[in-house]
Design a protein around this motif. Sequence first.
Motif, PDB file in Angstrom:
ATOM      1  N   GLU A  31       0.527   2.016  -7.429  1.00 40.25           N
ATOM      2  CA  GLU A  31       0.655   0.564  -7.367  1.00 40.25           C
ATOM      3  C   GLU A  31      -0.696  -0.099  -7.117  1.00 40.25           C
ATOM      4  N   ASN A  32      -0.792  -1.379  -7.467  1.00 41.83           N
ATOM      5  CA  ASN A  32      -2.009  -2.145  -7.211  1.00 41.83           C
ATOM      6  C   ASN A  32      -2.118  -2.432  -5.716  1.00 41.83           C
ATOM      7  N   ALA A  33      -3.279  -2.122  -5.121  1.00 46.55           N
ATOM      8  CA  ALA A  33      -3.461  -2.314  -3.683  1.00 46.55           C
ATOM      9  C   ALA A  33      -4.237  -3.586  -3.354  1.00 46.55           C
ATOM     10  N   LEU A  34      -4.953  -4.157  -4.330  1.00 50.74           N
ATOM     11  CA  LEU A  34      -5.784  -5.330  -4.067  1.00 50.74           C
ATOM     12  C   LEU A  34      -4.926  -6.508  -3.610  1.00 50.74           C
ATOM     13  N   GLY A  35      -5.368  -7.139  -2.537  1.00 50.78           N
ATOM     14  CA  GLY A  35      -4.641  -8.288  -2.010  1.00 50.78           C
ATOM     15  C   GLY A  35      -3.576  -7.921  -1.002  1.00 50.78           C
ATOM     16  N   HIS A  36      -3.201  -6.652  -0.941  1.00 52.45           N
ATOM     17  CA  HIS A  36      -2.199  -6.213   0.038  1.00 52.45           C
ATOM     18  C   HIS A  36      -2.868  -6.023   1.406  1.00 52.45           C
ATOM     19  N   GLN A  37      -2.052  -5.989   2.431  1.00 46.68           N
ATOM     20  CA  GLN A  37      -2.573  -5.831   3.785  1.00 46.68           C
ATOM     21  C   GLN A  37      -2.216  -4.464   4.345  1.00 46.68           C
ATOM     22  N   ILE A  38      -3.118  -3.954   5.168  1.00 47.86           N
ATOM     23  CA  ILE A  38      -2.867  -2.722   5.911  1.00 47.86           C
ATOM     24  C   ILE A  38      -3.033  -3.023   7.394  1.00 47.86           C
ATOM     25  N   ASN A  39      -2.508  -2.147   8.223  1.00 47.07           N
ATOM     26  CA  ASN A  39      -2.653  -2.273   9.671  1.00 47.07           C
ATOM     27  C   ASN A  39      -3.556  -1.155  10.159  1.00 47.07           C
ATOM     28  N   ARG A  91     -12.325   7.543  14.238  1.00 44.00           N
ATOM     29  CA  ARG A  91     -11.024   7.845  13.662  1.00 44.00           C
ATOM     30  C   ARG A  91     -10.040   6.750  14.040  1.00 44.00           C
ATOM     31  N   GLY A  92      -9.127   6.445  13.136  1.00 49.26           N
ATOM     32  CA  GLY A  92      -8.139   5.420  13.402  1.00 49.26           C
ATOM     33  C   GLY A  92      -6.860   5.677  12.631  1.00 49.26           C
ATOM     34  N   VAL A  93      -5.808   4.939  12.983  1.00 49.48           N
ATOM     35  CA  VAL A  93      -4.511   5.076  12.332  1.00 49.48           C
ATOM     36  C   VAL A  93      -4.292   3.889  11.408  1.00 49.48           C
ATOM     37  N   VAL A  94      -4.023   4.176  10.128  1.00 46.21           N
ATOM     38  CA  VAL A  94      -3.790   3.147   9.127  1.00 46.21           C
ATOM     39  C   VAL A  94      -2.327   3.201   8.700  1.00 46.21           C
ATOM     40  N   THR A  95      -1.726   2.018   8.609  1.00 43.40           N
ATOM     41  CA  THR A  95      -0.335   1.919   8.157  1.00 43.40           C
ATOM     42  C   THR A  95      -0.245   0.918   7.019  1.00 43.40           C
ATOM     43  N   ALA A  96       0.454   1.311   5.958  1.00 44.16           N
ATOM     44  CA  ALA A  96       0.741   0.416   4.836  1.00 44.16           C
ATOM     45  C   ALA A  96       2.196   0.625   4.468  1.00 44.16           C
ATOM     46  N   GLY A  97       3.023  -0.377   4.754  1.00 41.59           N
ATOM     47  CA  GLY A  97       4.454  -0.220   4.530  1.00 41.59           C
ATOM     48  C   GLY A  97       5.007   0.845   5.453  1.00 41.59           C
ATOM     49  N   SER A  98       5.602   1.864   4.862  1.00 39.35           N
ATOM     50  CA  SER A  98       6.183   2.950   5.661  1.00 39.35           C
ATOM     51  C   SER A  98       5.270   4.167   5.752  1.00 39.35           C
ATOM     52  N   VAL A  99       4.076   4.052   5.169  1.00 45.55           N
ATOM     53  CA  VAL A  99       3.153   5.186   5.133  1.00 45.55           C
ATOM     54  C   VAL A  99       2.095   5.032   6.231  1.00 45.55           C
ATOM     55  N   THR A 100       1.900   6.076   7.011  1.00 42.10           N
ATOM     56  CA  THR A 100       0.910   6.061   8.091  1.00 42.10           C
ATOM     57  C   THR A 100      -0.014   7.260   7.936  1.00 42.10           C
ATOM     58  N   ARG A 101      -1.303   7.017   8.076  1.00 44.67           N
ATOM     59  CA  ARG A 101      -2.295   8.079   7.979  1.00 44.67           C
ATOM     60  C   ARG A 101      -3.344   7.921   9.080  1.00 44.67           C
ATOM     61  N   ARG A 102      -3.812   9.061   9.592  1.00 49.34           N
ATOM     62  CA  ARG A 102      -4.954   9.051  10.511  1.00 49.34           C
ATOM     63  C   ARG A 102      -6.204   9.300   9.674  1.00 49.34           C
ATOM     64  N   VAL A 103      -7.137   8.363   9.691  1.00 42.87           N
ATOM     65  CA  VAL A 103      -8.251   8.404   8.740  1.00 42.87           C
ATOM     66  C   VAL A 103      -9.583   8.148   9.445  1.00 42.87           C
ATOM     67  N   GLN A 157      -4.523   6.167  -2.946  1.00 46.98           N
ATOM     68  CA  GLN A 157      -3.426   6.901  -3.569  1.00 46.98           C
ATOM     69  C   GLN A 157      -2.385   7.306  -2.537  1.00 46.98           C
ATOM     70  N   GLN A 158      -2.856   7.678  -1.337  1.00 45.13           N
ATOM     71  CA  GLN A 158      -1.927   8.091  -0.290  1.00 45.13           C
ATOM     72  C   GLN A 158      -1.084   6.925   0.222  1.00 45.13           C
ATOM     73  N   LEU A 159      -1.688   5.744   0.313  1.00 42.77           N
ATOM     74  CA  LEU A 159      -0.985   4.592   0.873  1.00 42.77           C
ATOM     75  C   LEU A 159      -0.161   3.830  -0.162  1.00 42.77           C
ATOM     76  N   PHE A 160      -0.698   3.707  -1.386  1.00 42.70           N
ATOM     77  CA  PHE A 160      -0.048   2.855  -2.388  1.00 42.70           C
ATOM     78  C   PHE A 160       0.364   3.596  -3.657  1.00 42.70           C
ATOM     79  N   GLY A 161      -0.040   4.860  -3.796  1.00 43.19           N
ATOM     80  CA  GLY A 161       0.303   5.596  -5.002  1.00 43.19           C
ATOM     81  C   GLY A 161      -0.324   4.956  -6.224  1.00 43.19           C
TER      82      GLY A 161
END
Length: 407
Positions: free
Chosen positions: A169-177, A108-120, A163-167
């Motif tokens: 929007e196009n996610a390809l090429g974007h970065q997540i933490n 399990r880990g914590v993913v952040t994209a912009g202002s959205v954070t999820r434990r996945v 969908q949860q992180l980017f809705g």
Amino acid sequence: MYIGESIRTSLEEVRAHPMRSFFTLIGVILGSLALVVVLSVMDGVEAAVWQGVEDLGLDGVLVINQRKPADRVEAAKAHISRGMRVEDSRYFENNELVTAIGPVGETRGVVTAGSVTRRVDVYGITPAFVQIKGRKTSEGRFMSESDERHSRPVCVLGFKLKQQLFGGENALGHQINLGGRRLTVIGIGTKFNMEFVNDNDMRKEQGGVYIPFSIYEQMFGRNAISYVLAKAVEPEKSVDAEDETSRLYAQAHNGIHDVKVENVGKEILRERTRIVRILRNWRIVFFSIAGVSLLIGGVGIFSVLKISVSERLFEIGLRKSMGASNAEIFGQFLIESVTLSAVGAVIGLAGGIALVRVISGFFPAGLPVSLFGLSVASGFAISIGLLAGLYPSITASRLEPVEALRA
């Protein structure tokens, strides 16, 4: 000309007695409609079930987990085995029973994209995982051998996680933490068909993130293997592949049997057989129900033809006295019977097609009209018309002209 006149006469009878014709044909209409709808729905359900089974990705799959040796002597010598390692896969090179094998890390880990954070759920995988489970992307691509070998900081998002992180929007090429590590999105997983095969692992994968196993090791430790996946060259050879895998792991671990090989593929093969039997039974039941409606329709056609013969005795006598043969009288009434059945079938098929299009919205993948259902309903309806019209047609053809005219 003779056939056309018989068909015209039949249609005139339908128009002359609309209520009687409706109640005569209601069985054929409902039977034809039911056959089209039932077989279309069954085709849709069957396709959805098999797609769900395919999305499981477990055909011919073996799951290898670490365990303590069951033998006391081996347990005492367990230290000579270094446990499951990535290097163990070299023992399976060019193997005739195991077509692919690869380690999987799962945590399990914590993913952040912009202002959205999820434990996945985080999956550290190699290209073998994609091959074994038949995974595909809806956008972009999965990790390659090059990504794994060069430890590229890339990832593939599960369909739901994207969908949860980017809705939208196009996610390809974007970065997540991910746990403090920046990763570039190179692909989006597919949406699994869980309408009839609702599996917890499928839900977790849709809401998880895949990363190269080499990156997973850097983040969570060297040889951080949760389990190993292997795939038999054919699902039917999964038992032989299971024995071969146990042997090769014992060889790799200096004779210590410290892994457990679970033959998931064998269970899936058994479930496939059970599903085939269940679907076949459903088809038989629903087909029988629809068939009963058509048989009732046949009884209605038989009754109305008997009435028609008694109402048209003078016509029959007149035609026979003018030279019409028994075969012509027989053919006339039989054609009328088939025409009546065909009219009911056409109405039923049209209603069935319309109803299938209405309910197709309740199926995620849509619901195509079953061509087999259309052909079966048409053939069955015409056959019912032929059978129902035989006896009245024979009765009409055997009438004596004098008796018919006198009646």
